[in-house]
Write a protein that holds these residues in place. Structure first.
Motif, PDB file in Angstrom:
ATOM      1  N   ALA A   1       0.831  -1.192   0.000  1.00  0.00           N
ATOM      2  CA  ALA A   1       0.000   0.000   0.000  1.00  0.00           C
ATOM      3  C   ALA A   1       0.870   1.247   0.000  1.00  0.00           C
ATOM      4  O   ALA A   1       1.910   1.303   0.628  1.00  0.00           O
ATOM      5  CB  ALA A   1      -0.917   0.001   1.213  1.00  0.00           C
TER       6      ALA A   1
ATOM      7  N   GLU B   1       0.497   6.991   1.829  1.00  0.00           N
ATOM      8  CA  GLU B   1      -0.613   7.860   2.201  1.00  0.00           C
ATOM      9  C   GLU B   1      -1.949   7.111   2.227  1.00  0.00           C
ATOM     10  O   GLU B   1      -2.976   7.671   2.601  1.00  0.00           O
ATOM     11  CB  GLU B   1      -0.696   9.036   1.216  1.00  0.00           C
ATOM     12  N   GLN B   2      -1.967   5.876   1.788  1.00  0.00           N
ATOM     13  CA  GLN B   2      -3.200   5.107   1.689  1.00  0.00           C
ATOM     14  C   GLN B   2      -3.411   4.271   2.939  1.00  0.00           C
ATOM     15  O   GLN B   2      -2.495   3.622   3.427  1.00  0.00           O
ATOM     16  CB  GLN B   2      -3.149   4.191   0.458  1.00  0.00           C
ATOM     17  N   SER B   3      -4.643   4.258   3.440  1.00  0.00           N
ATOM     18  CA  SER B   3      -4.950   3.425   4.597  1.00  0.00           C
ATOM     19  C   SER B   3      -4.802   1.962   4.226  1.00  0.00           C
ATOM     20  O   SER B   3      -5.164   1.535   3.122  1.00  0.00           O
ATOM     21  CB  SER B   3      -6.381   3.699   5.074  1.00  0.00           C
TER      22      SER B   3
ATOM     23  N   ARG C   1      -7.685  -0.013   2.716  1.00  0.00           N
ATOM     24  CA  ARG C   1      -7.998   0.065   1.290  1.00  0.00           C
ATOM     25  C   ARG C   1      -7.153  -0.916   0.471  1.00  0.00           C
ATOM     26  O   ARG C   1      -7.263  -0.956  -0.762  1.00  0.00           O
ATOM     27  CB  ARG C   1      -7.774   1.485   0.777  1.00  0.00           C
ATOM     28  N   ASP C   2      -6.337  -1.672   1.159  1.00  0.00           N
ATOM     29  CA  ASP C   2      -5.436  -2.620   0.506  1.00  0.00           C
ATOM     30  C   ASP C   2      -6.054  -4.020   0.585  1.00  0.00           C
ATOM     31  O   ASP C   2      -6.128  -4.598   1.667  1.00  0.00           O
ATOM     32  CB  ASP C   2      -4.080  -2.582   1.201  1.00  0.00           C
TER      33      ASP C   2
END
Length: 430
Positions: free
Chosen positions: A4, A7-9, A12-13
């Motif tokens: 991931a 910056e992506q949680s 969300r992966d």
């Protein structure tokens, strides 16, 4: 697939979500087992010492196999290790309900399962701890650990009450069927993750006894030489002496000191109170790490944990004991997740399995097992509450160690740094 983006949680992966669901399902089964096995032994034998022995058997494999498992899982495909451990765990746990249906459940059988199940878990954990940094990237380790710990805490909040109520209708061994099913589901989910969980490009020399011992020495050398990792491991071992002794006698304490029994809603609420604090701790830690350093968090949380550990066994009313237990859990769990995340951040990828299993071997294997064994030895002479108080005093020793260690010096020397950098850049250098 790649890890991931920073910056992506991690939620969300998709790869992490599969990992999370698998770990949560397996954890749910483990909670059922953790509750059921001591109850099985207590109902069969009526012995506080034998009940405490269950906790010792559950923790001992880390002490016996931790170093070897860490070295091997740094070599092996971590996904394969997790799948195989889950499949074998499902078959092992299923032997107890089968024996129950045949009318052949014995204390020895329960103790064997209590030992062999966590033995598989040592290899599973070695792979899991090494997989997280590769799966999500080092910048998201604290978030990933906190989410996984939070999901486990939800399990621990909901399941003890459900188990307590179910035990009114079902025999304890019958519930282990669910545990076997969760292991099987976890294996299927982990097998479906396509992203690598280890560095497949790294080459290893052929495995021999000499090479294996060299690998183990490398992991231990890093743990011992890194001041922060070393201190947090010592503190974790002392904390686990207190925690292991408490959990070893928890069923006996709930039954005899709180007069709640070993089934029903009140039993489940008291048993599950620890998880309420764990969920709060898991939710709070990422925010704390954005504002402070891992070293400072450990120094602040330890005195609260030590004080609460001394208070909880003295509370005579079940609902007040549940509240006190939740408070203790907040501080205790913050320390645990913080230490694990710190180790994963500062440890080089090739050493992740070895360093983490070595740390767990000392804290969980030596500390938790030692606390459980001491509980079984002392309870006959001192009684339940006095034994818990003796073991809780190790938490006070942990405070003294931490506040005279490199952790305190690191906090003092880094007091002028931006707090936002502390969660990913260790203030203690090896």
């Amino acid at each position: 697939m790649t890890a991931a983006a920073p910056e992506q949680s991690v939620l969300r992966d998709p790869a992490f979500v599969r990992y999370l669901v698998a770990r949560t399902l397996s954890g749910a089964g483990n909670i059922i087992t953790l509750i059921v096995l001591p109850i099985l032994v207590y109902r069969i034998s009526g012995s506080a010492s034998l009940t405490a022995l269950v906790a010792a058997c559950e923790a001992a494999p880390y002490f016996v196999f931790g170093l070897v498992a860490g070295a091997l899982t740094d070599r092996w495909n971590r996904r394969t290790v997790m799948v195989v451990a889950d499949v074998l765990g499902a078959g092992l746990v299923a032997t107890l309900p089968l024996a129950h249906w045949l009318g052949e459940v014995t204390v020895t059988h329960v103790l064997v399962v209590a030992f062999l199940g966590p033995t598989l878990g040592v290899f599973f954990d070695g792979a899991v701890f090494g997989a997280i940094p590769t799966l999500v990237g080092r910048g998201r380790i604290a978030e990933a650990n906190s989410i996984a710990w939070g999901a486990q805490s939800l399990n621990e909040i909901l399941l003890p009450s459900a188990v307590g109520l179910t035990l009114v209708l079902l025999a304890p061994a019958d519930l282990l069927v669910l545990d076997a099913l969760t292991f099987a589901a976890s294996a299927a989910l982990v097998a479906s993750i396509t992203r690598p969980m280890h560095d497949a490009t790294r080459e290893h020399p052929p495995l021999t006894t000499t090479v294996l011992l060299k690998d183990i020495r490398e992991g231990l050398a890093f743990l011992v030489s890194h001041p922060g990792v070393r201190t947090m491991t010592i503190v974790g071992t002392l904390q686990c002496l207190a925690g292991g002794g408490f959990v070893a006698l928890m069923v006996v304490w709930i039954d005899r000191s709180l007069d709640v029994g070993t089934e029903g809603l009140r039993f489940g609420l008291v048993y599950g109170a620890w998880a309420v604090g764990g969920l709060l701790a898991a939710s709070a830690l990422p925010r704390l790490l954005r504002r402070s350093s891992p070293e400072r968090i450990a120094l602040v949380a330890l005195p609260f944990s030590a004080a609460a550990g001394l208070v909880v066994p003295l509370v005579p009313v079940w609902w007040a004991a549940a509240l006190a237990l939740a408070v203790w859990s907040v501080a205790y769990t913050v320390i645990v997740i913080n230490a694990v995340s710190y180790r994963q951040v500062v440890t080089p990828e090739p050493l992740l399995g070895r360093v983490n299993t070595a740390g767990r071997m000392l804290s969980w294997g030596l500390g938790w097992t030692g606390g459980a064994v001491l509980a079984g030895v002392l309870v006959g002479a001192l009684g339940t509450v006095a034994t818990m108080e003796v073991l809780a005093s190790f938490g006070v020793v942990a405070v003294l160690v931490a506040w005279t260690s490199p952790l305190r010096r690191a906090v003092l020397t880094s007091s002028g740094e931006e707090s936002g950098d502390r969660s990913t850049t260790p203030a203690v250098d090896p």
